[in-house]
Design an enzyme around this catalytic site. Sequence first.
Site, PDB file in Angstrom:
ATOM      1  N   PHE A 251     -29.402 -13.310  -7.547  1.00  0.00           N
ATOM      2  CA  PHE A 251     -28.726 -14.590  -7.775  1.00  0.00           C
ATOM      3  C   PHE A 251     -27.819 -14.934  -6.597  1.00  0.00           C
ATOM      4  O   PHE A 251     -27.804 -16.067  -6.114  1.00  0.00           O
ATOM      5  CB  PHE A 251     -27.900 -14.595  -9.064  1.00  0.00           C
ATOM      6  CG  PHE A 251     -27.086 -15.846  -9.194  1.00  0.00           C
ATOM      7  CD1 PHE A 251     -27.654 -17.005  -9.685  1.00  0.00           C
ATOM      8  CD2 PHE A 251     -25.760 -15.874  -8.785  1.00  0.00           C
ATOM      9  CE1 PHE A 251     -26.909 -18.178  -9.760  1.00  0.00           C
ATOM     10  CE2 PHE A 251     -25.014 -17.039  -8.855  1.00  0.00           C
ATOM     11  CZ  PHE A 251     -25.586 -18.192  -9.348  1.00  0.00           C
TER      12      PHE A 251
ATOM     13  N   ARG B  92     -20.718  -3.849  -4.181  1.00  0.00           N
ATOM     14  CA  ARG B  92     -20.556  -2.484  -3.677  1.00  0.00           C
ATOM     15  C   ARG B  92     -21.734  -2.053  -2.818  1.00  0.00           C
ATOM     16  O   ARG B  92     -21.734  -0.957  -2.274  1.00  0.00           O
ATOM     17  CB  ARG B  92     -20.352  -1.522  -4.845  1.00  0.00           C
ATOM     18  CG  ARG B  92     -21.502  -1.504  -5.811  1.00  0.00           C
ATOM     19  CD  ARG B  92     -21.207  -0.628  -7.005  1.00  0.00           C
ATOM     20  NE  ARG B  92     -22.338  -0.690  -7.927  1.00  0.00           N
ATOM     21  CZ  ARG B  92     -22.291  -0.263  -9.148  1.00  0.00           C
ATOM     22  NH1 ARG B  92     -21.185   0.270  -9.614  1.00  0.00           N
ATOM     23  NH2 ARG B  92     -23.340  -0.343  -9.920  1.00  0.00           N
TER      24      ARG B  92
ATOM     25  N   ASP C  41     -16.145  -3.314  -6.629  1.00  0.00           N
ATOM     26  CA  ASP C  41     -16.850  -3.149  -7.896  1.00  0.00           C
ATOM     27  C   ASP C  41     -16.030  -3.853  -8.973  1.00  0.00           C
ATOM     28  O   ASP C  41     -14.805  -3.722  -8.986  1.00  0.00           O
ATOM     29  CB  ASP C  41     -16.954  -1.642  -8.187  1.00  0.00           C
ATOM     30  CG  ASP C  41     -17.869  -1.300  -9.338  1.00  0.00           C
ATOM     31  OD1 ASP C  41     -17.865  -2.031 -10.352  1.00  0.00           O
ATOM     32  OD2 ASP C  41     -18.583  -0.294  -9.240  1.00  0.00           O
ATOM     33  N   VAL C  42     -16.684  -4.569  -9.867  1.00  0.00           N
ATOM     34  CA  VAL C  42     -15.952  -5.270 -10.931  1.00  0.00           C
ATOM     35  C   VAL C  42     -15.225  -4.300 -11.860  1.00  0.00           C
ATOM     36  O   VAL C  42     -14.342  -4.709 -12.602  1.00  0.00           O
ATOM     37  CB  VAL C  42     -16.851  -6.220 -11.751  1.00  0.00           C
ATOM     38  CG1 VAL C  42     -17.331  -7.379 -10.902  1.00  0.00           C
ATOM     39  CG2 VAL C  42     -18.021  -5.478 -12.384  1.00  0.00           C
TER      40      VAL C  42
ATOM     41  N   ALA D 147     -21.608 -12.769 -11.359  1.00  0.00           N
ATOM     42  CA  ALA D 147     -23.020 -12.413 -11.497  1.00  0.00           C
ATOM     43  C   ALA D 147     -23.234 -10.902 -11.506  1.00  0.00           C
ATOM     44  O   ALA D 147     -24.370 -10.441 -11.569  1.00  0.00           O
ATOM     45  CB  ALA D 147     -23.823 -13.051 -10.361  1.00  0.00           C
TER      46      ALA D 147
ATOM     47  N   SER E 227     -25.153 -15.368 -17.811  1.00  0.00           N
ATOM     48  CA  SER E 227     -25.484 -14.645 -19.019  1.00  0.00           C
ATOM     49  C   SER E 227     -26.979 -14.368 -19.034  1.00  0.00           C
ATOM     50  O   SER E 227     -27.632 -14.420 -17.996  1.00  0.00           O
ATOM     51  CB  SER E 227     -25.062 -15.437 -20.262  1.00  0.00           C
ATOM     52  OG  SER E 227     -25.252 -14.633 -21.425  1.00  0.00           O
TER      53      SER E 227
ATOM     54  N   LYS F  95     -31.069 -12.520 -23.472  1.00  0.00           N
ATOM     55  CA  LYS F  95     -30.991 -11.306 -24.307  1.00  0.00           C
ATOM     56  C   LYS F  95     -29.701 -11.257 -25.121  1.00  0.00           C
ATOM     57  O   LYS F  95     -29.594 -10.493 -26.070  1.00  0.00           O
ATOM     58  CB  LYS F  95     -31.059 -10.047 -23.445  1.00  0.00           C
ATOM     59  CG  LYS F  95     -32.162  -9.999 -22.409  1.00  0.00           C
ATOM     60  CD  LYS F  95     -33.528  -9.930 -23.004  1.00  0.00           C
ATOM     61  CE  LYS F  95     -34.619  -9.761 -21.988  1.00  0.00           C
ATOM     62  NZ  LYS F  95     -34.983 -10.939 -21.223  1.00  0.00           N
TER      63      LYS F  95
END
Length: 157
Positions: free
Chosen positions: A18, A41, A67-68, A87, A130, A133
């Site tokens: 994305f 990362r 990193d989130v 994302a 999102s 799923k």
Amino acid sequence: MRMFNNKSILITGGAGLFGRCFIETIFRDYPGVKRVIVYSRDVQKHEEIQQLYPKRQFPQLRFFIGDVRDCERLIRACEGVNIIIHAATIASIEAAEYNPEECVKTNIIGAENVIDAALKTGVHDLISLSSDKACAPLNLYGATQLVSDKLFVEANN
């Protein structure tokens, strides 16, 4: 519409599929973008993107290793940002099933960290990706995406 012109944008998971498509779209359709920060990362993918978008031609493109899961680092990356595109995710159903704790850390704790970083740095525009799923979860990946979606909806309040 020029919604991204004169804006600084941070993309979590920005080195993924994305992120790469988003970068291409931004530079094609919004030549007045102030800054695009790829927050990821994956240093190897940063280098691949840098080859596609050389610094001399695209000085507004920046890379931030992070990193989130690391809220402190995320807060630092969000300083001066106008828009966050979230994302970053563990999107593989199989990887999520075999590594449930890692999936929860990235998809849920990471979402909480993005929200906290936005609130602490005054970023008002946050878009979270999102998955289909999440609408009727049958697996851990879908369940974590549903929780993430709920967190972002709640954060609007």
